[in-house]
Design a protein around this motif. Structure first.
Motif, PDB file in Angstrom:
ATOM      1  N   GLN A 133       1.011   4.186  -2.860  1.00  0.00           N
ATOM      2  CA  GLN A 133       0.832   5.608  -2.537  1.00  0.00           C
ATOM      3  C   GLN A 133       1.969   6.435  -3.132  1.00  0.00           C
ATOM      4  O   GLN A 133       1.730   7.470  -3.756  1.00  0.00           O
ATOM      5  CB  GLN A 133       0.756   5.804  -1.019  1.00  0.00           C
ATOM      6  CG  GLN A 133       0.649   7.242  -0.573  1.00  0.00           C
ATOM      7  CD  GLN A 133      -0.667   7.896  -0.953  1.00  0.00           C
ATOM      8  OE1 GLN A 133      -1.666   7.230  -1.180  1.00  0.00           O
ATOM      9  NE2 GLN A 133      -0.675   9.214  -1.021  1.00  0.00           N
ATOM     10  N   ARG A 134       3.194   5.964  -2.967  1.00  0.00           N
ATOM     11  CA  ARG A 134       4.349   6.691  -3.496  1.00  0.00           C
ATOM     12  C   ARG A 134       4.314   6.743  -5.024  1.00  0.00           C
ATOM     13  O   ARG A 134       4.796   7.699  -5.630  1.00  0.00           O
ATOM     14  CB  ARG A 134       5.652   6.071  -2.998  1.00  0.00           C
ATOM     15  CG  ARG A 134       5.886   6.315  -1.510  1.00  0.00           C
ATOM     16  CD  ARG A 134       7.268   5.891  -1.038  1.00  0.00           C
ATOM     17  NE  ARG A 134       7.562   4.490  -1.223  1.00  0.00           N
ATOM     18  CZ  ARG A 134       7.167   3.502  -0.422  1.00  0.00           C
ATOM     19  NH1 ARG A 134       6.417   3.774   0.650  1.00  0.00           N
ATOM     20  NH2 ARG A 134       7.497   2.251  -0.652  1.00  0.00           N
ATOM     21  N   LEU A 171      -9.588   2.845   0.544  1.00  0.00           N
ATOM     22  CA  LEU A 171      -8.523   3.105  -0.426  1.00  0.00           C
ATOM     23  C   LEU A 171      -8.932   2.468  -1.742  1.00  0.00           C
ATOM     24  O   LEU A 171      -9.387   1.321  -1.752  1.00  0.00           O
ATOM     25  CB  LEU A 171      -7.196   2.470   0.014  1.00  0.00           C
ATOM     26  CG  LEU A 171      -6.643   2.798   1.396  1.00  0.00           C
ATOM     27  CD1 LEU A 171      -5.461   1.887   1.716  1.00  0.00           C
ATOM     28  CD2 LEU A 171      -6.205   4.243   1.456  1.00  0.00           C
ATOM     29  N   THR A 201      -7.698   7.895  -1.736  1.00  0.00           N
ATOM     30  CA  THR A 201      -8.207   7.655  -0.385  1.00  0.00           C
ATOM     31  C   THR A 201      -9.406   8.541  -0.115  1.00  0.00           C
ATOM     32  O   THR A 201      -9.579   9.584  -0.748  1.00  0.00           O
ATOM     33  CB  THR A 201      -7.124   7.938   0.680  1.00  0.00           C
ATOM     34  OG1 THR A 201      -6.815   9.325   0.683  1.00  0.00           O
ATOM     35  CG2 THR A 201      -5.854   7.141   0.414  1.00  0.00           C
ATOM     36  N   LEU A 213      -3.022   5.279  -5.729  1.00  0.00           N
ATOM     37  CA  LEU A 213      -4.065   5.094  -4.721  1.00  0.00           C
ATOM     38  C   LEU A 213      -4.923   6.348  -4.625  1.00  0.00           C
ATOM     39  O   LEU A 213      -4.425   7.461  -4.782  1.00  0.00           O
ATOM     40  CB  LEU A 213      -3.447   4.880  -3.327  1.00  0.00           C
ATOM     41  CG  LEU A 213      -3.044   3.504  -2.871  1.00  0.00           C
ATOM     42  CD1 LEU A 213      -2.557   3.580  -1.420  1.00  0.00           C
ATOM     43  CD2 LEU A 213      -4.135   2.490  -3.014  1.00  0.00           C
ATOM     44  N   LEU A 229       0.837  -1.207   0.000  1.00  0.00           N
ATOM     45  CA  LEU A 229       0.000   0.000   0.000  1.00  0.00           C
ATOM     46  C   LEU A 229       0.870   1.255   0.000  1.00  0.00           C
ATOM     47  O   LEU A 229       0.582   2.228  -0.697  1.00  0.00           O
ATOM     48  CB  LEU A 229      -0.952   0.005   1.201  1.00  0.00           C
ATOM     49  CG  LEU A 229      -2.111  -0.979   1.134  1.00  0.00           C
ATOM     50  CD1 LEU A 229      -2.854  -1.004   2.476  1.00  0.00           C
ATOM     51  CD2 LEU A 229      -3.066  -0.647   0.003  1.00  0.00           C
ATOM     52  N   GLY A 230       1.941   1.244   0.785  1.00  0.00           N
ATOM     53  CA  GLY A 230       2.860   2.381   0.816  1.00  0.00           C
ATOM     54  C   GLY A 230       3.513   2.615  -0.538  1.00  0.00           C
ATOM     55  O   GLY A 230       3.652   3.755  -0.992  1.00  0.00           O
ATOM     56  N   VAL A 289      -0.141   4.504   4.210  1.00  0.00           N
ATOM     57  CA  VAL A 289      -0.062   5.493   3.129  1.00  0.00           C
ATOM     58  C   VAL A 289       0.478   6.838   3.603  1.00  0.00           C
ATOM     59  O   VAL A 289       0.445   7.822   2.861  1.00  0.00           O
ATOM     60  CB  VAL A 289      -1.425   5.661   2.413  1.00  0.00           C
ATOM     61  CG1 VAL A 289      -1.867   4.352   1.794  1.00  0.00           C
ATOM     62  CG2 VAL A 289      -2.497   6.213   3.323  1.00  0.00           C
TER      63      VAL A 289
END
Length: 105
Positions: A14-15, A84, A21, A19, A10-11, A76
């Motif tokens: 996000q980067r 998400l 949210t 994603l 998930l991280g 995130v």
């Protein structure tokens, strides 16, 4: 329950900017066909769970309930997150594979 691998993925999403949210943005992503999958916090309210799962079912988007709102937010790099939307098919497949055996619809 959410695994460390899922949190790390998930991280990474996000980067990579893959994603979305927040309840309203996630629902819009589902309706517009941009969402490949949706992650819903296990401690989400009943109204949010129903709204998101109904939309995803209607638009045939997989939903996974994983982790708490704190887990998802921390993954995130934000405060608590209840929903998400994964916007990339490859990331979605990887996340869903890691989620096999957990509750999904």
């Amino acid at each position: 329950m959410i695994t460390q691998k899922q949190l790390n993925l998930l991280g990474l999403m996000q980067r990579a900017g893959r994603l979305t949210t927040g309840e309203e943005l996630v629902v819009k992503s589902v309706q517009s066909g941009k969402a490949a999958a949706v992650v819903l916090a296990e401690d989400a309210g009943d109204a949010v769970k129903k709204k998101v799962t109904d939309k995803c079912r209607y638009y045939n988007v997989p939903v996974v309930q994983a982790g708490s709102r704190e887990d998802l937010g921390a993954a995130v790099g934000k405060e608590m997150r209840v929903t998400l939307a994964i916007l990339d098919e490859g990331f979605a497949k990887a996340f869903l594979k890691l989620s096999e055996g957990q509750e999904s619809s």
